[in-house]
Structures are given as structure tokens and as C-alpha cells.
Design a protein around this motif. Sequence first.
Motif, short mmCIF file in Angstrom:
data_model
loop_
_atom_site.label_atom_id
_atom_site.label_comp_id
_atom_site.label_asym_id
_atom_site.label_seq_id
_atom_site.Cartn_x
_atom_site.Cartn_y
_atom_site.Cartn_z
N THR A 16 -66.01 -28.85 24.87
CA THR A 16 -66.25 -29.57 26.03
C THR A 16 -68.02 -29.70 26.16
OG1 THR A 16 -64.38 -28.81 27.15
CG2 THR A 16 -66.12 -29.36 28.79
N ILE A 17 -68.52 -28.40 25.77
CA ILE A 17 -70.01 -28.26 25.86
C ILE A 17 -70.60 -29.47 24.92
CG2 ILE A 17 -71.83 -27.01 25.27
CD1 ILE A 17 -70.27 -24.63 26.29
N HIS A 18 -70.15 -29.59 23.63
CA HIS A 18 -70.46 -30.54 22.82
C HIS A 18 -70.22 -31.96 23.28
CE1 HIS A 18 -70.23 -26.98 19.80
NE2 HIS A 18 -71.35 -27.68 19.21
N LEU A 19 -69.21 -32.30 23.81
CA LEU A 19 -68.94 -33.60 24.37
C LEU A 19 -69.75 -34.02 25.57
CD1 LEU A 19 -65.26 -33.41 24.20
CD2 LEU A 19 -66.46 -35.08 22.95
N ALA A 20 -69.98 -33.00 26.28
CA ALA A 20 -71.02 -33.22 27.50
C ALA A 20 -72.39 -33.38 26.92
CB ALA A 20 -70.71 -31.83 28.36
N ALA A 21 -72.92 -32.65 26.03
CA ALA A 21 -74.18 -32.72 25.60
C ALA A 21 -74.13 -34.25 24.97
CB ALA A 21 -74.50 -31.88 24.51
N ALA A 22 -73.30 -34.64 24.30
CA ALA A 22 -73.38 -35.90 23.63
C ALA A 22 -73.31 -37.14 24.75
CB ALA A 22 -72.15 -36.17 22.77
N VAL A 23 -72.70 -37.07 25.84
CA VAL A 23 -72.87 -37.87 26.75
C VAL A 23 -74.08 -38.10 27.44
CG1 VAL A 23 -71.68 -38.58 28.97
CG2 VAL A 23 -70.23 -38.11 27.16
N ALA A 24 -74.64 -36.79 28.01
CA ALA A 24 -75.81 -36.66 28.48
C ALA A 24 -77.01 -37.15 27.70
CB ALA A 24 -76.09 -35.13 28.84
N ASP A 25 -76.94 -37.00 26.46
CA ASP A 25 -78.01 -37.59 25.31
C ASP A 25 -77.74 -39.00 25.04
OD1 ASP A 25 -79.07 -35.04 25.38
OD2 ASP A 25 -78.53 -34.47 23.54
N GLY B 236 -68.22 -29.00 15.94
CA GLY B 236 -68.74 -29.18 17.31
C GLY B 236 -69.86 -29.90 17.09
N ARG B 237 -70.95 -29.80 16.01
CA ARG B 237 -71.96 -30.80 15.76
C ARG B 237 -71.33 -32.29 15.27
NH1 ARG B 237 -74.14 -25.94 13.87
NH2 ARG B 237 -73.50 -26.41 11.80
N LEU B 238 -70.41 -32.27 14.45
CA LEU B 238 -69.59 -33.31 14.24
C LEU B 238 -69.07 -34.19 15.22
CD1 LEU B 238 -68.96 -35.38 11.87
CD2 LEU B 238 -66.64 -34.18 11.64
N LEU B 239 -68.29 -33.60 16.18
CA LEU B 239 -68.11 -34.08 17.28
C LEU B 239 -69.01 -34.57 18.57
CD1 LEU B 239 -65.45 -34.57 19.13
CD2 LEU B 239 -65.91 -32.06 20.20
N TYR B 240 -70.12 -33.74 18.24
CA TYR B 240 -71.27 -34.45 19.18
C TYR B 240 -71.93 -35.70 18.28
CZ TYR B 240 -76.18 -34.33 20.72
OH TYR B 240 -77.47 -34.83 21.23
N ALA B 241 -72.02 -35.49 17.28
CA ALA B 241 -72.63 -36.73 16.57
C ALA B 241 -71.82 -38.14 16.59
CB ALA B 241 -73.02 -36.46 15.20
N LEU B 242 -70.38 -37.83 16.43
CA LEU B 242 -69.36 -39.14 16.79
C LEU B 242 -69.65 -39.53 18.10
CD1 LEU B 242 -66.45 -37.66 14.29
CD2 LEU B 242 -68.07 -39.41 13.69
N THR B 243 -69.43 -38.65 18.92
CA THR B 243 -69.35 -39.09 20.45
C THR B 243 -70.55 -39.80 20.77
OG1 THR B 243 -68.11 -37.10 20.75
CG2 THR B 243 -69.09 -38.28 22.85
N ARG B 244 -71.91 -39.34 20.09
CA ARG B 244 -73.08 -40.10 20.32
C ARG B 244 -73.00 -41.50 19.82
NH1 ARG B 244 -78.31 -37.75 20.91
NH2 ARG B 244 -78.93 -39.90 20.71
N ALA B 245 -72.65 -41.51 18.49
CA ALA B 245 -72.32 -42.80 17.75
C ALA B 245 -71.35 -43.92 18.63
CB ALA B 245 -71.79 -42.51 16.34
N ALA B 246 -70.35 -43.18 19.18
CA ALA B 246 -69.41 -44.27 19.78
C ALA B 246 -70.02 -44.75 21.23
CB ALA B 246 -68.00 -43.31 20.05
N ARG B 247 -70.93 -43.81 21.98
CA ARG B 247 -71.53 -44.10 22.98
C ARG B 247 -70.55 -44.43 24.27
NH1 ARG B 247 -77.00 -45.09 23.08
NH2 ARG B 247 -76.76 -46.25 24.54
#
Length: 101
Positions: free
Chosen positions: A88-97, A62-73
Motif C-alpha cells: 500500500t505504501i509503495h502504491l501510494a508513493a507511486a500515485v503521489a509521485d 515493492g520498488r518494482l511495484l512502485y516503478a510499474l505503477t509509476r509507468a502505468a500512471r
Amino acid sequence: MRTKTLTSPRTVTTLEKLYTPAEEARKKPRSPARRQDIAAMSPAERADAPADAYMPISPEGGRLLYALTRAARPTTVVEFGTSYGLSTIHLAAAVADRCCT
């Protein structure tokens, strides 16, 4: 990289609550259909075999998914849930951040 949403008390509490049943489900014995030799199954049986299986993402995943999603913006994320909503929570957090970097 700030992880404001992922590390917020509300998100952390929700993830902890969801990982508990996910871990319990992972420990349950597999159904007889899932223990069969996959090579011996028909294509339809192989497609149906994981129907009762939950496949939650691990905390590390989940943390990796979050980081990759943040990096892809990305501006849009589509997630096809198969389990407890953890990814879903990890992805949503990445998009929100994403807006805060």
C-alpha cells in the motif's frame, strides 16, 4: 524518474519499521495445517490454510511495484491488503509521485 515520496525520510522510516515485523513473521515456523500436503487437503482446507500467513512484499518487489505503477500512471489504485501495508505504501508513493513527472 524522481522518487520523491518513496525516498522521503518519513516513508523510508515507516517502511523500515514495517519490514522488521514482516521479516520476523516470515521466519516463524509454519502451523501444522500449512505443513500438510496440499494435494491431500479438501478445497475448503486449501482455502483456509493461508489464513494465518502474512505475505508481505519484499523491498525489491515493492520498488518494482512502485516503478510499474509509476509507468502505468493510473488515476486510481485499489489494493487488497493481506499483510503489513507495505505494498500500500509503495502504491501510494507511486500515485503521489505520478503528478511530478
